[in-house]
Design a protein around this motif. Structure first.
Motif, PDB file in Angstrom:
ATOM      1  N   ASN A 295      56.462  -1.979 -12.180  1.00 18.94           N
ATOM      2  CA  ASN A 295      56.910  -0.595 -12.420  1.00 18.94           C
ATOM      3  C   ASN A 295      55.367   0.104 -12.032  1.00 18.94           C
ATOM      4  O   ASN A 295      54.694   0.947 -13.248  1.00 18.94           O
ATOM      5  CB  ASN A 295      56.775   0.310 -13.945  1.00 18.94           C
ATOM      6  CG  ASN A 295      58.565   0.172 -13.902  1.00 18.94           C
ATOM      7  OD1 ASN A 295      60.350   0.248 -12.789  1.00 18.94           O
ATOM      8  ND2 ASN A 295      58.838  -1.439 -15.233  1.00 18.94           N
ATOM      9  N   THR A 350      58.050  -5.879 -18.007  1.00 16.82           N
ATOM     10  CA  THR A 350      57.777  -4.502 -18.209  1.00 16.82           C
ATOM     11  C   THR A 350      57.305  -3.556 -19.019  1.00 16.82           C
ATOM     12  O   THR A 350      57.626  -2.573 -19.024  1.00 16.82           O
ATOM     13  CB  THR A 350      59.133  -4.149 -17.624  1.00 16.82           C
ATOM     14  OG1 THR A 350      60.128  -4.760 -19.043  1.00 16.82           O
ATOM     15  CG2 THR A 350      59.791  -4.606 -16.191  1.00 16.82           C
ATOM     16  N   ASP A 353      54.318   0.873 -17.199  1.00 16.29           N
ATOM     17  CA  ASP A 353      55.602   1.730 -16.257  1.00 16.29           C
ATOM     18  C   ASP A 353      54.920   2.756 -15.834  1.00 16.29           C
ATOM     19  O   ASP A 353      54.141   3.102 -17.052  1.00 16.29           O
ATOM     20  CB  ASP A 353      56.587   1.843 -17.003  1.00 16.29           C
ATOM     21  CG  ASP A 353      57.466   2.689 -15.856  1.00 16.29           C
ATOM     22  OD1 ASP A 353      57.445   3.016 -14.802  1.00 16.29           O
ATOM     23  OD2 ASP A 353      58.384   3.604 -16.035  1.00 16.29           O
ATOM     24  N   ASN A 402      64.446   1.971 -17.990  1.00 19.30           N
ATOM     25  CA  ASN A 402      63.354   2.497 -17.421  1.00 19.30           C
ATOM     26  C   ASN A 402      63.225   3.700 -17.405  1.00 19.30           C
ATOM     27  O   ASN A 402      64.134   4.329 -18.650  1.00 19.30           O
ATOM     28  CB  ASN A 402      63.657   2.262 -15.628  1.00 19.30           C
ATOM     29  CG  ASN A 402      62.572   1.942 -14.662  1.00 19.30           C
ATOM     30  OD1 ASN A 402      61.417   2.166 -15.538  1.00 19.30           O
ATOM     31  ND2 ASN A 402      62.429   1.181 -14.005  1.00 19.30           N
ATOM     32  N   TYR A 451      63.090  -0.375 -11.330  1.00 24.88           N
ATOM     33  CA  TYR A 451      62.299   0.158 -10.726  1.00 24.88           C
ATOM     34  C   TYR A 451      62.658   1.185 -10.701  1.00 24.88           C
ATOM     35  O   TYR A 451      64.130   1.725  -9.892  1.00 24.88           O
ATOM     36  CB  TYR A 451      60.888  -0.138  -9.706  1.00 24.88           C
ATOM     37  CG  TYR A 451      59.873   0.495  -9.288  1.00 24.88           C
ATOM     38  CD1 TYR A 451      59.194   0.635 -10.175  1.00 24.88           C
ATOM     39  CD2 TYR A 451      60.637   1.482  -8.396  1.00 24.88           C
ATOM     40  CE1 TYR A 451      58.275   1.354  -8.806  1.00 24.88           C
ATOM     41  CE2 TYR A 451      60.033   2.461  -7.678  1.00 24.88           C
ATOM     42  CZ  TYR A 451      57.998   1.936  -8.041  1.00 24.88           C
ATOM     43  OH  TYR A 451      58.021   3.330  -7.827  1.00 24.88           O
TER      44      TYR A 451
END
Ligand SMILES: *[C@@H]1O[C@H](CO)[C@@H](O)[C@H](O)[C@H]1NC(C)=O
Ligand SMILES: *[C@@H]1O[C@H](CO)[C@@H](O)[C@H](O)[C@H]1NC(C)=O
Ligand SMILES: *[C@@H]1O[C@H](CO)[C@@H](O)[C@H](O)[C@H]1NC(C)=O
Ligand SMILES: *[C@@H]1O[C@H](CO)[C@@H](O)[C@H](O)[C@H]1NC(C)=O
Ligand SMILES: *[C@@H]1O[C@H](CO)[C@@H](O)[C@H](O)[C@H]1NC(C)=O
Ligand SMILES: *[C@@H]1O[C@H](CO)[C@@H](O)[C@H](O)[C@H]1NC(C)=O
Ligand SMILES: *[C@@H]1O[C@H](CO)[C@@H](O)[C@H](O)[C@H]1NC(C)=O
Length: 481
Positions: A295, A350, A353, A402, A451
């Motif tokens: 990310n 992840t 981000d 996300n 992403y």
């Protein structure tokens, strides 16, 4: 032929003149139907395309000639020309696919509203390829006069097609204006009997996000399906001359680590995989200050990402090829402590981000002291980078797939099923208001979104989804501002 109706519960109207050119290269009556859930009242607006049909046969001719040219040219082993012509053929084939898809479109397919602007863009890029081809072929004395004439012919045809396209844009713009007027009437009528929705207002004059449509573009990268974690997009604040560049990073080691940035000069070259430039952070992967997790973002010709094996933010300056680091709090999750995910699945590495919006760069992460809930920090792009403002949310990071920022508002997505990802949460950094009741759907063509980032320059969402790169268009409503 009929496209599926547009169901818009609260009558939002986006800026259709610019971002939502309801594209019709062929004659398709398009019904926009709106219903208000509470009142059961329907507004129906009809759009008829009055323009001439897209001259597919002209494209066919160009393609045929291009094929001939390729054959003649390859026989002379002119590899450079060959490459360009192949690119050209690929573009033309795509364009043909898109046009024929529009022609037979009659279901709720994702491609229902293929953007005219994309096709326009493609035509411009075909023109660009033709120009390059012309430049290259001119340097080859061997090319027959006849082939040059054919080339000229192709170029003329493409110019003609472009003209056709522009005309269509004008026609559509007028139609969209009419639809917009109709919808406004409809909206006023509905409003007289029901309260206006209270969506969080935007702060950039864009209005509230009401819908995400697309994918607008969708393709595999040059790597095929080799790497399922990666990131791509454009620099949110490019240097002059870099405006059309696209970057792509794949996590080429263990689906977790990356050590180089690939750049392309345009959308079509990234799709075709032509002429990349690779910039290495390090020759080994992973190692100190290489990329961990997908990310990342590009801003002012520098890449912002989670540095390998630390709770720090790294900034790689593409010009100097040097890295600056700045540490987040020491209880910040990294190495899969607070990753994104859904149910039993977590998306590896992840934890951090990065996001760009109209106001710059942000990092989104979680700490133990905030119970694994999402924290947003503004990254000042000074030298060295520093964290200035920080916002604490109640959103548990592991339940989110996300996040991205638009106009100072954080949006979070969750996995609904194989086909749908839902934007369900917002945090407004201006008002500190958070909401869990959004229901904006993103239609997926692959199962997992690894992403997402927002590009403030084109208002598109850039998505990397199981090795595919895609963009989505956001509709905003000004009515709730
Ligand atoms: C959002 O856009 C998609 C595609 O354009 C459309 O099918 C859908 O009905 C829209 N949804 C809402 C709630 O406006
Ligand atoms: C155009 O067609 C190609 C396939 O040839 C497809 O990959 C691409 O997504 C299409 N573009 C749009 C906007 O539908
Ligand atoms: C192709 O190149 C030649 C020589 O540079 C130029 O004269 C001609 O105008 C070019 N054709 C087009 C259509 O750009
Ligand atoms: C290619 O070569 C064939 C035969 O040599 C010729 O008939 C044709 O016109 C050529 N095409 C172009 C575009 O030069
Ligand atoms: C809708 O109703 C609200 C509250 O009655 C009012 O403030 C607003 O101006 C109305 N909007 C439109 C477009 O009529
Ligand atoms: C990258 O380095 C160049 C040269 O020192 C500098 O001008 C530029 O501001 C740096 N970029 C960032 C984002 O710090
Ligand atoms: C920190 O943020 C405030 C508020 O946005 C801003 O006025 C200030 O300039 C920022 N400081 C730095 C060092 O960027």
């Amino acid at each position: 032929m009929r496209l599926p109706g547009y169901r818009i519960p609260t009558c939002p109207i986006s800026d259709m003149s610019q971002s939502n050119l309801f594209t019709l290269m062929v004659v398709i009556p398009l019904i926009f139907s709106q219903s208000h859930s509470a009142k059961e009242k329907d507004c129906v607006c009809e759009l008829q395309n009055s323009g001439p049909a897209f001259p597919v046969n002209k494209l066919n001719n160009v393609e045929f000639t291009a094929t001939q040219c390729t054959w003649n040219i390859t026989s002379e082993k002119m590899t450079e020309v060959d490459r360009l012509v192949l690119g050209l053929q690929h573009r033309i084939r795509q364009l043909l696919d898109n046009v024929s898809m529009l022609e037979k479109e009659d279901n709720g397919n994702l491609y229902a509203a293929v953007s005219l602007r994309i096709i326009e863009l493609e035509l411009a890029e075909i023109q660009d390829l033709l120009d390059k081809l012309n430049r290259t072929t001119n340097s080859y004395q061997q090319l027959s006069v006849q082939a040059a004439a054919e080339l000229q012919d192709m170029e003329n045809t493409m110019t003609e097609l472009e003209k056709f396209d522009h005309m269509q844009v004008m026609v559509k713009q007028r139609e969209n204006q009419r639809i917009k007027r109709d919808l406004e009437h409809c909206k006023a009528e509905l409003n007289s009997t029901s309260p206006a929705p209270t969506l969080s207002p935007g702060h950039c004059g864009l209005g509230s996000m009401v819908n995400v449509s697309g994918p607008k573009t969708y393709s595999l990268t040059v790597y095929g399906t080799s790497y399922s974690f990666g990131a791509w997009g454009r620099d949110a604040n490019p240097a002059p001359g870099d405006e059309n560049k696209y970057w792509l990073v794949v996590l080429s080691s263990s689906n977790a680590f990356g050590n180089f940035i690939r750049q392309y000069s345009s959308l079509s070259t990234i799709i075709l995989g032509i002429g990349p430039t690779d910039t290495y952070i390090s020759s080994s992967n992973p190692t100190t200050n290489t990329i961990q997790g997908p990310n990342m973002v590009m801003y002012s010709n520098a890449l912002y990402y989670n540095c390998y094996n630390t709770y720090s933010v790294c900034r790689f300056n593409m010009t100097t090829r040097s890295v600056s680091t700045v540490a987040l709090p020491s209880d910040t999750g990294y190495n899969n402590k607070f990753p994104f995910g859904h149910l039993a699945t977590s998306y590896s590495y992840t934890d951090m981000d990065f996001a760009t919006d109209e106001s710059g760069v942000y990092v989104i992460y979680a700490t133990t002291s905030n119970y694994g809930n999402v924290i947003i920090s503004k990254v000042e792009t000074s030298n060295p980078p520093v964290f200035n403002q920080t916002w604490f949310t109640s959103l548990h990071k592991k339940t989110v797939t996300n996040t991205f920022m638009v106009c100072g508002v954080l949006y979070a997505t969750r996995y609904v099923d194989k086909e749908i990802e839902e934007i369900f949460y917002t945090y407004d950094t201006k008002t500190n208001e958070e909401r869990y009741d959004l229901r904006i759907h993103i239609k997926k063509l692959q199962t997992n979104i690894k992403y997402i980032n927002y590009d403030p320059r084109d208002n598109l969402l850039y998505v990397f989804s199981d090795a595919y790169i895609a963009t989505y268009e956001i509709s905003f409503s000004k009515f709730t501002d």
